[in-house]
Design a protein around this motif. Structure first.
Motif, mmCIF file in Angstrom:
data_model
loop_
_atom_site.group_PDB
_atom_site.id
_atom_site.type_symbol
_atom_site.label_atom_id
_atom_site.label_comp_id
_atom_site.label_asym_id
_atom_site.label_seq_id
_atom_site.Cartn_x
_atom_site.Cartn_y
_atom_site.Cartn_z
ATOM 1 N N ALA A 1 0.823 -1.205 0.000
ATOM 2 C CA ALA A 1 0.000 0.000 0.000
ATOM 3 C C ALA A 1 0.862 1.263 0.000
ATOM 4 O O ALA A 1 0.530 2.258 -0.649
ATOM 5 C CB ALA A 1 -0.937 0.005 1.210
ATOM 6 N N GLY A 2 1.980 1.217 0.721
ATOM 7 C CA GLY A 2 2.877 2.362 0.765
ATOM 8 C C GLY A 2 3.481 2.671 -0.591
ATOM 9 O O GLY A 2 3.574 3.843 -0.995
ATOM 10 N N PHE A 3 3.887 1.634 -1.310
ATOM 11 C CA PHE A 3 4.419 1.849 -2.659
ATOM 12 C C PHE A 3 3.339 2.398 -3.583
ATOM 13 O O PHE A 3 3.602 3.272 -4.417
ATOM 14 C CB PHE A 3 4.970 0.539 -3.218
ATOM 15 N N ALA A 4 2.112 1.895 -3.439
ATOM 16 C CA ALA A 4 1.023 2.357 -4.300
ATOM 17 C C ALA A 4 0.646 3.803 -3.991
ATOM 18 O O ALA A 4 0.235 4.544 -4.892
ATOM 19 C CB ALA A 4 -0.187 1.449 -4.124
ATOM 20 N N ALA A 5 0.792 4.213 -2.726
ATOM 21 C CA ALA A 5 0.411 5.567 -2.330
ATOM 22 C C ALA A 5 1.498 6.601 -2.609
ATOM 23 O O ALA A 5 1.221 7.803 -2.590
ATOM 24 C CB ALA A 5 0.061 5.597 -0.840
ATOM 25 N N THR A 6 2.704 6.170 -2.876
ATOM 26 C CA THR A 6 3.817 7.090 -3.081
ATOM 27 C C THR A 6 3.612 7.934 -4.340
ATOM 28 O O THR A 6 3.169 7.427 -5.374
ATOM 29 C CB THR A 6 5.146 6.313 -3.197
ATOM 30 N N VAL A 7 3.943 9.228 -4.230
ATOM 31 C CA VAL A 7 3.954 10.102 -5.403
ATOM 32 C C VAL A 7 5.343 9.971 -6.024
ATOM 33 O O VAL A 7 6.313 10.534 -5.528
ATOM 34 C CB VAL A 7 3.675 11.570 -5.016
ATOM 35 N N TRP A 8 5.464 9.216 -7.087
ATOM 36 C CA TRP A 8 6.771 8.892 -7.655
ATOM 37 C C TRP A 8 7.300 10.026 -8.513
ATOM 38 O O TRP A 8 6.539 10.699 -9.208
ATOM 39 C CB TRP A 8 6.689 7.602 -8.486
ATOM 40 N N GLU A 9 8.603 10.230 -8.448
ATOM 41 C CA GLU A 9 9.245 11.279 -9.228
ATOM 42 C C GLU A 9 9.297 10.908 -10.707
ATOM 43 O O GLU A 9 9.209 9.731 -11.067
ATOM 44 C CB GLU A 9 10.665 11.545 -8.709
ATOM 45 N N ALA A 10 9.454 11.929 -11.550
ATOM 46 C CA ALA A 10 9.450 11.719 -13.002
ATOM 47 C C ALA A 10 10.821 11.332 -13.541
ATOM 48 O O ALA A 10 10.930 10.827 -14.657
ATOM 49 C CB ALA A 10 8.961 12.969 -13.714
ATOM 50 N N SER A 11 11.884 11.562 -12.767
ATOM 51 C CA SER A 11 13.242 11.247 -13.219
ATOM 52 C C SER A 11 14.114 10.966 -12.000
ATOM 53 O O SER A 11 13.700 11.224 -10.863
ATOM 54 C CB SER A 11 13.832 12.417 -14.023
ATOM 55 N N PRO A 12 15.328 10.466 -12.219
ATOM 56 C CA PRO A 12 16.200 10.167 -11.072
ATOM 57 C C PRO A 12 16.785 11.395 -10.385
ATOM 58 O O PRO A 12 17.467 11.260 -9.365
ATOM 59 C CB PRO A 12 17.332 9.336 -11.708
ATOM 60 N N SER A 13 16.540 12.579 -10.889
ATOM 61 C CA SER A 13 17.163 13.777 -10.322
ATOM 62 C C SER A 13 16.616 14.075 -8.929
ATOM 63 O O SER A 13 15.446 13.808 -8.625
ATOM 64 C CB SER A 13 16.928 14.976 -11.234
ATOM 65 N N LYS A 14 17.480 14.641 -8.074
ATOM 66 C CA LYS A 14 17.065 15.004 -6.722
ATOM 67 C C LYS A 14 15.985 16.079 -6.755
ATOM 68 O O LYS A 14 15.074 16.068 -5.918
ATOM 69 C CB LYS A 14 18.287 15.473 -5.936
ATOM 70 N N ALA A 15 16.068 16.995 -7.706
ATOM 71 C CA ALA A 15 15.060 18.056 -7.805
ATOM 72 C C ALA A 15 13.668 17.470 -8.044
ATOM 73 O O ALA A 15 12.679 17.908 -7.430
ATOM 74 C CB ALA A 15 15.426 19.023 -8.926
ATOM 75 N N ASP A 16 13.572 16.482 -8.924
ATOM 76 C CA ASP A 16 12.270 15.865 -9.199
ATOM 77 C C ASP A 16 11.773 15.074 -7.995
ATOM 78 O O ASP A 16 10.563 15.028 -7.719
ATOM 79 C CB ASP A 16 12.368 14.948 -10.423
ATOM 80 N N TYR A 17 12.697 14.438 -7.284
ATOM 81 C CA TYR A 17 12.306 13.689 -6.085
ATOM 82 C C TYR A 17 11.701 14.634 -5.047
ATOM 83 O O TYR A 17 10.629 14.364 -4.483
ATOM 84 C CB TYR A 17 13.517 12.971 -5.505
#
Length: 244
Positions: free
Chosen positions: A49-65
């Motif tokens: 559930a935690g993985f499904a609820a995560t707002v995932w970043e669009a790229s590996p960059s720290k700024a996107d995270y």
């Protein structure tokens, strides 16, 4: 020859049966075994559930995270809390593996538990960094938030908190699963979602679907260990003998 063999084996069979029937099981054993199995199952569900609820970043960059954390702060906090408590179930998983391998494949079980212990203990606490990263991104300009987050990760002793121990944990889980399978209390199929959960993000990179699938696989692995613990008898839990 057959009659002689049967006569010779009869005392051995009788002795094994007597030993099995005389196993001393403490009154709290059933509660503890069921608690371990149930917590693992709940933890596996929370992890997925935690993985499904995560707002995932669009790229590996720290700024996107960092941007992903503040794009929906409430959802990001919920995901972090779910994963925090879900990862706590990794410790009951190790306890279950210890019970399954206490008599057979002890070396493999001990090695797997040893490799996994530090990562399993450290991983739940690492989720607190989500809150600090979120707060930095909310209160600092984007470039300064990235710089501060990078600086924290570059501190020389930071690798001792998680880092390579997390990958060692998954290797240990795999070794312990094989040992539990060889001991007769697990099935080799249990290792498949574990491997898939680790490999998917490596192969597919930063991809929300891959990450959610990875979390589902990891959760399924933890749930399967909990189910295996619940299926054991109290005598098997105490002795590690399949025939108990």
């Amino acid at each position: 020859m057959t009659a002689t063999t049967a006569a010779t084996n009869a005392p051995t069979v009788a002795a094994a049966a007597a030993a099995t029937s005389s196993v001393e099981v403490a009154p709290a054993t059933r509660f503890r075994r069921r608690a371990i199995g149930s917590v693992a199952i709940v933890g596996g569900v929370l992890t997925a559930a935690g993985f499904a609820a995560t707002v995932w970043e669009a790229s590996p960059s720290k700024a996107d995270y960092l941007a992903s954390l503040v794009s929906n702060p409430v959802q990001s906090q919920i995901a972090a809390v779910l994963l925090h408590f879900g990862y706590m179930a990794f410790i009951p998983v190790l306890v279950a593996f210890a019970a399954m391998t206490r008599r057979r494949w002890r070396v493999g079980g001990t090695l797997g538990i040893g490799l996994s212990a530090i990562g399993a203990l450290a991983l739940p606490g690492l989720l607190v960094t989500d809150f600090y990263d979120m707060a930095m991104r909310q209160t600092l300009p984007a470039d300064l938030a990235v710089k501060a987050s990078d600086a924290a990760q570059e501190l020389p002793l930071g690798a001792l908190v998680g880092g390579p121990f997390i990958m060692m944990m998954f290797v240990g889980f795999l070794v312990a699963t094989i040992a539990a399978w060889r001991a007769g209390f697990a099935h080799w199929v249990m290792a498949l979602p574990l491997v898939a959960g680790v490999v998917l993000p490596i192969v597919l990179g930063v991809d929300p679907i891959a990450n959610i699938a990875s979390g589902a696989c990891l959760g399924l692995f933890v749930v399967s260990v909990g189910v295996a613990a619940l299926r054991m008898s109290d005598a098997q839990w105490v002795t590690g003998r399949k025939d108990a």
